[in-house]
Motif scaffolding. Structure first.
Motif, mmCIF file in Angstrom:
data_model
loop_
_atom_site.group_PDB
_atom_site.id
_atom_site.type_symbol
_atom_site.label_atom_id
_atom_site.label_comp_id
_atom_site.label_asym_id
_atom_site.label_seq_id
_atom_site.Cartn_x
_atom_site.Cartn_y
_atom_site.Cartn_z
ATOM 1 N N VAL A 1 35.202 40.561 -6.733
ATOM 2 C CA VAL A 1 35.485 40.250 -5.102
ATOM 3 C C VAL A 1 34.399 40.295 -4.360
ATOM 4 C CG1 VAL A 1 36.607 42.228 -4.197
ATOM 5 C CG2 VAL A 1 37.465 39.855 -3.774
ATOM 6 N N GLY A 2 33.127 40.927 -4.963
ATOM 7 C CA GLY A 2 32.042 40.962 -3.944
ATOM 8 C C GLY A 2 31.934 42.207 -2.991
ATOM 9 N N LYS A 3 32.446 43.535 -3.222
ATOM 10 C CA LYS A 3 32.616 44.303 -2.591
ATOM 11 C C LYS A 3 30.796 44.968 -2.553
ATOM 12 C CE LYS A 3 35.137 46.469 -5.472
ATOM 13 N NZ LYS A 3 35.382 45.480 -6.269
ATOM 14 N N THR A 4 30.217 44.906 -3.524
ATOM 15 C CA THR A 4 28.997 45.514 -3.501
ATOM 16 C C THR A 4 27.822 44.465 -2.665
ATOM 17 O OG1 THR A 4 29.156 46.641 -5.685
ATOM 18 C CG2 THR A 4 26.846 46.101 -4.943
ATOM 19 N N GLN A 5 28.395 43.385 -2.818
ATOM 20 C CA GLN A 5 27.334 42.343 -2.334
ATOM 21 C C GLN A 5 27.381 42.558 -0.727
ATOM 22 O OE1 GLN A 5 25.024 41.649 -4.294
ATOM 23 N NE2 GLN A 5 25.160 39.594 -4.330
ATOM 24 N N MET A 6 28.909 42.602 -0.247
ATOM 25 C CA MET A 6 29.228 42.725 0.895
ATOM 26 C C MET A 6 28.550 43.919 1.728
ATOM 27 S SD MET A 6 30.596 41.353 3.722
ATOM 28 C CE MET A 6 31.746 39.948 3.229
ATOM 29 N N ALA A 7 28.924 44.991 0.851
ATOM 30 C CA ALA A 7 28.358 46.556 1.437
ATOM 31 C C ALA A 7 26.739 46.582 1.717
ATOM 32 C CB ALA A 7 28.573 47.592 0.395
ATOM 33 N N LEU A 8 26.098 45.579 0.600
ATOM 34 C CA LEU A 8 24.649 45.949 0.719
ATOM 35 C C LEU A 8 24.249 44.868 1.921
ATOM 36 C CD1 LEU A 8 23.601 45.633 -3.011
ATOM 37 C CD2 LEU A 8 23.667 47.679 -1.398
ATOM 38 N N THR A 9 24.835 43.700 1.888
ATOM 39 C CA THR A 9 24.610 42.901 3.171
ATOM 40 C C THR A 9 24.903 43.454 4.676
ATOM 41 O OG1 THR A 9 25.290 40.890 1.822
ATOM 42 C CG2 THR A 9 25.227 40.635 4.377
ATOM 43 N N VAL A 10 26.067 44.212 4.688
ATOM 44 C CA VAL A 10 26.470 44.864 5.873
ATOM 45 C C VAL A 10 25.314 45.894 6.117
ATOM 46 C CG1 VAL A 10 27.986 46.442 7.107
ATOM 47 C CG2 VAL A 10 28.814 44.414 5.945
ATOM 48 N N ALA A 11 24.876 46.694 5.134
ATOM 49 C CA ALA A 11 24.107 47.854 5.384
ATOM 50 C C ALA A 11 22.562 47.256 5.680
ATOM 51 C CB ALA A 11 23.751 48.789 3.996
ATOM 52 N N ALA A 12 22.197 45.912 5.123
ATOM 53 C CA ALA A 12 20.824 45.616 5.570
ATOM 54 C C ALA A 12 20.812 45.111 6.892
ATOM 55 C CB ALA A 12 20.761 44.206 4.691
ATOM 56 N N GLN A 13 22.136 44.676 7.483
ATOM 57 C CA GLN A 13 22.048 44.251 8.884
ATOM 58 C C GLN A 13 22.019 45.423 9.660
ATOM 59 O OE1 GLN A 13 25.854 42.103 8.524
ATOM 60 N NE2 GLN A 13 24.820 40.056 8.383
ATOM 61 N N LEU A 14 22.522 46.758 9.291
ATOM 62 C CA LEU A 14 22.503 47.842 10.196
ATOM 63 C C LEU A 14 21.193 48.829 9.891
ATOM 64 C CD1 LEU A 14 26.363 48.789 10.022
ATOM 65 C CD2 LEU A 14 25.067 48.009 12.031
ATOM 66 N N CYS A 15 20.454 48.387 8.867
ATOM 67 C CA CYS A 15 19.432 49.295 8.424
ATOM 68 C C CYS A 15 18.417 49.916 9.545
ATOM 69 C CB CYS A 15 18.417 48.486 7.671
ATOM 70 S SG CYS A 15 17.363 49.400 6.654
ATOM 71 N N THR A 16 18.101 48.889 10.441
ATOM 72 C CA THR A 16 17.170 49.515 11.490
ATOM 73 C C THR A 16 17.763 50.113 12.508
ATOM 74 O OG1 THR A 16 17.262 47.548 12.440
ATOM 75 C CG2 THR A 16 15.365 47.816 11.253
ATOM 76 N N SER A 17 19.244 50.317 12.482
ATOM 77 C CA SER A 17 20.018 51.263 13.492
ATOM 78 C C SER A 17 19.974 52.628 13.193
ATOM 79 C CB SER A 17 21.432 50.661 13.674
ATOM 80 O OG SER A 17 21.288 49.323 13.889
ATOM 81 N N PHE A 18 19.536 53.036 11.732
ATOM 82 C CA PHE A 18 19.602 54.363 11.637
ATOM 83 C C PHE A 18 18.216 54.948 11.064
ATOM 84 C CE2 PHE A 18 23.733 52.739 10.441
ATOM 85 C CZ PHE A 18 24.497 53.718 10.741
ATOM 86 N N ARG A 19 17.833 55.736 11.635
ATOM 87 C CA ARG A 19 16.362 56.471 11.714
ATOM 88 C C ARG A 19 15.854 56.586 10.259
ATOM 89 N NH1 ARG A 19 18.250 60.246 15.315
ATOM 90 N NH2 ARG A 19 17.935 62.031 13.580
ATOM 91 N N GLY A 20 16.890 57.201 9.356
ATOM 92 C CA GLY A 20 16.714 57.258 7.839
ATOM 93 C C GLY A 20 16.920 56.071 7.169
ATOM 94 N N GLY A 21 17.338 55.094 7.649
ATOM 95 C CA GLY A 21 17.589 53.614 7.188
ATOM 96 C C GLY A 21 18.658 53.804 6.103
ATOM 97 N N VAL A 22 18.588 53.411 4.739
ATOM 98 C CA VAL A 22 19.804 52.988 4.107
ATOM 99 C C VAL A 22 19.212 53.581 2.582
ATOM 100 C CG1 VAL A 22 21.178 51.383 2.803
ATOM 101 C CG2 VAL A 22 20.616 51.020 5.166
ATOM 102 N N ALA A 23 20.337 54.241 2.117
ATOM 103 C CA ALA A 23 20.191 54.771 0.561
ATOM 104 C C ALA A 23 21.406 54.285 -0.142
ATOM 105 C CB ALA A 23 20.145 56.221 0.646
ATOM 106 N N VAL A 24 21.263 53.449 -1.331
ATOM 107 C CA VAL A 24 22.245 53.061 -2.255
ATOM 108 C C VAL A 24 22.225 53.792 -3.448
ATOM 109 C CG1 VAL A 24 23.213 51.127 -3.189
ATOM 110 C CG2 VAL A 24 21.753 50.797 -1.399
ATOM 111 N N VAL A 25 23.495 54.428 -3.737
ATOM 112 C CA VAL A 25 23.575 55.452 -4.916
ATOM 113 C C VAL A 25 24.635 54.861 -5.857
ATOM 114 C CG1 VAL A 25 24.422 57.507 -5.996
ATOM 115 C CG2 VAL A 25 23.120 57.250 -3.711
ATOM 116 N N GLU A 26 24.327 54.293 -7.022
ATOM 117 C CA GLU A 26 25.418 53.639 -7.972
ATOM 118 C C GLU A 26 25.931 54.749 -8.799
ATOM 119 O OE1 GLU A 26 27.365 51.821 -9.924
ATOM 120 O OE2 GLU A 26 25.891 50.513 -9.321
ATOM 121 N N LEU A 27 27.366 54.753 -8.817
ATOM 122 C CA LEU A 27 28.110 55.617 -9.417
ATOM 123 C C LEU A 27 28.846 55.036 -10.765
ATOM 124 C CD1 LEU A 27 29.872 57.181 -6.215
ATOM 125 C CD2 LEU A 27 27.802 57.757 -7.356
ATOM 126 N N GLY A 28 28.629 53.874 -10.915
ATOM 127 C CA GLY A 28 29.503 53.316 -12.045
ATOM 128 C C GLY A 28 29.184 53.550 -13.530
#
Length: 432
Positions: free
Chosen positions: A112-139
């Motif tokens: 359904v596109g959960k990962t794509q949506m999560a990464l898109t939202v994270a990219a849009q918020l990236c500069t709002s966090f001092r430490g940026g974004v970290a993506v961890v694959e658990l699959g």
């Protein structure tokens, strides 16, 4: 994130009116309005810098449009290169949820596109966090570790590895804080449905220890109702909005976009838009499966694909960036089946072999009783589980049910009871 292109979203995310942003930044309301409407294509760098500072974007104008490319701000799989097909309003709602809650779970069926949506939202918020974004694959973590005491430690170890931090997963905070990563960051834990206990325990540990951290978890079903908020990711609509032609339907748009405008198949699809819409309906508007179909239609005509009954072996990709259970329709459905009990799988197999597509509650109970085993779960509970995992859906009247079309196609092609976990692609040996 590009500040100019997302100015309105960022402003609303922080609860500001255009006038309040003008007061904070010193940029005129007229300039802000024109930027949000796209009337200004080359804004003054000084104005962008002032707006970035007023919106609290780390790094100001210098990072407003390049945060995702800055490895100090983005660690892990990259977000989509272009905008997602679908509702911009939905993306803004999810951005607001992630910004205001420490934990947000994006859940929904496979593809359904959960990962794509999560990464898109994270990219849009990236500069709002001092430490940026970290993506961890658990699959690729073995599912059976969720039943063991070490499952949580494995998840946390993945997090520390992504943050390039050698700290032991459950050790107490170090006094040498100068070497610690900035924990004002957005952490994405992707593909967590097979590790519910381990992931939630790890999330509680991380969020309790690092109060400035925010987290997105993606999973095929809800993991908890007691921590954070849950948002269901919906399939793409196969119908155009009012006043929009058929190519404007999000699912149809994705297929045409993925085939590619310069491809010969694209012109053929434009001449048969009702057929494209029918394909989208049969695949339930699931973005990943639509992409599989689009890839196949570069060599197989649309009508032939439809008359094949959407043979599961045709819906796959050779993209090895994806995990094994994400590379085909059959493997994705198999992953879902592997998360269920043997009774769930056997009942689903019996339902798939019924002469009629629809079945009633009474018929389901009858088929469940015919399994011939000692059931520890009621038939209604099993039905609820199958519906929660989007394998079965209720008809409009609410009294009859049917197996989702693409799931039925997989079960029918197997011509047998659904496989157990060892045939589904669930990782069963350590891959840490």
């Amino acid at each position: 994130m590009d500040l100019v292109q997302n100015l309105a979203s960022l402003r609303r995310l922080r609860g500001l009116t255009q006038e309040e942003l003008a007061d904070r930044s010193g940029v005129s309301v007229r300039t802000i309005r024109n930027l949000e409407l796209g009337r200004v294509h080359n804004p003054r760098r000084a104005s962008v810098g002032l707006l970035a500072q007023a919106l609290g974007m780390e790094g100001g104008a210098g990072r407003a449009g390049t945060a995702v490319d800055d490895h100090g701000h983005w660690r892990g799989p990259q977000p989509p290169a272009g905008p997602l097909v679908g509702s911009r309003v939905t993306q803004e709602r999810l951005m607001q949820a992630v910004w205001t809650n420490q934990l947000t779970t994006f859940y929904g069926p496979g593809g359904v596109g959960k990962t794509q949506m999560a990464l898109t939202v994270a990219a849009q918020l990236c500069t709002s966090f001092r430490g940026g974004v970290a993506v961890v694959e658990l699959g690729d973590i073995p599912a059976e570790l969720d039943e063991l005491a070490g499952g949580t430690a494995v998840v946390l170890e993945r997090v520390w590895q992504r943050l390039d931090h050698p700290e032991l997963p459950l050790s107490p905070p170090s006094s040498a804080s100068q070497d610690r990563p900035d924990t004002n960051l957005l952490l994405v834990l992707d593909n967590a449905e097979h590790l519910p206990s381990s992931v939630i325990t790890a999330a509680r540990h991380l969020l309790g220890r690092f109060p400035e951290m925010h987290m997105i978890i993606t999973a095929r079903r809800r993991l908890t109702e007691r921590l954070g908020v849950n948002h269901e990711i919906q399939p793409l609509s196969c119908e155009p909005m009012y006043g929009v032609d058929l190519p404007g339907a999000p699912a149809v748009q994705l297929v045409l976009q993925h085939v590619g405008p310069g491809d010969r198949a694209a012109s053929e699809l434009m001449r048969d838009l009702p057929g494209v819409a029918e394909l989208c309906r049969r695949l339930g508007g699931m973005p990943r499966y639509l992409e599989f179909a689009a890839e196949r239609m570069r060599t197989v005509p649309l009508r032939l694909l439809l008359t094949s009954g959407l043979a599961p072996e045709l819906l796959c990709t050779s993209d090895h960036f994806l995990l094994p259970h994400q590379r085909s329709l059959a493997a994705s459905v198999g992953w879902d089946l592997g998360l269920l009990t043997e009774d769930h799988r056997r009942l689903l197999g019996r339902l798939a072999r019924l002469p009629a597509a629809q079945f009633s509650i009474d018929l389901l109970v009858m088929e469940y009783e015919r399994l011939g085993t000692r059931q520890t779960t009621s038939a209604l509970t099993v039905l609820s589980d199958l519906m929660e995992t989007a394998l079965v859906t209720a008809d409009a009247d609410g009294h009859t049910f049917q197996i989702v079309d693409h799931v039925s196609a997989v079960l029918t092609s197997q011509n047998t009871c659904p496989p157990g976990a060892r045939e589904t692609g669930l990782p069963l040996s350590p891959t840490i």
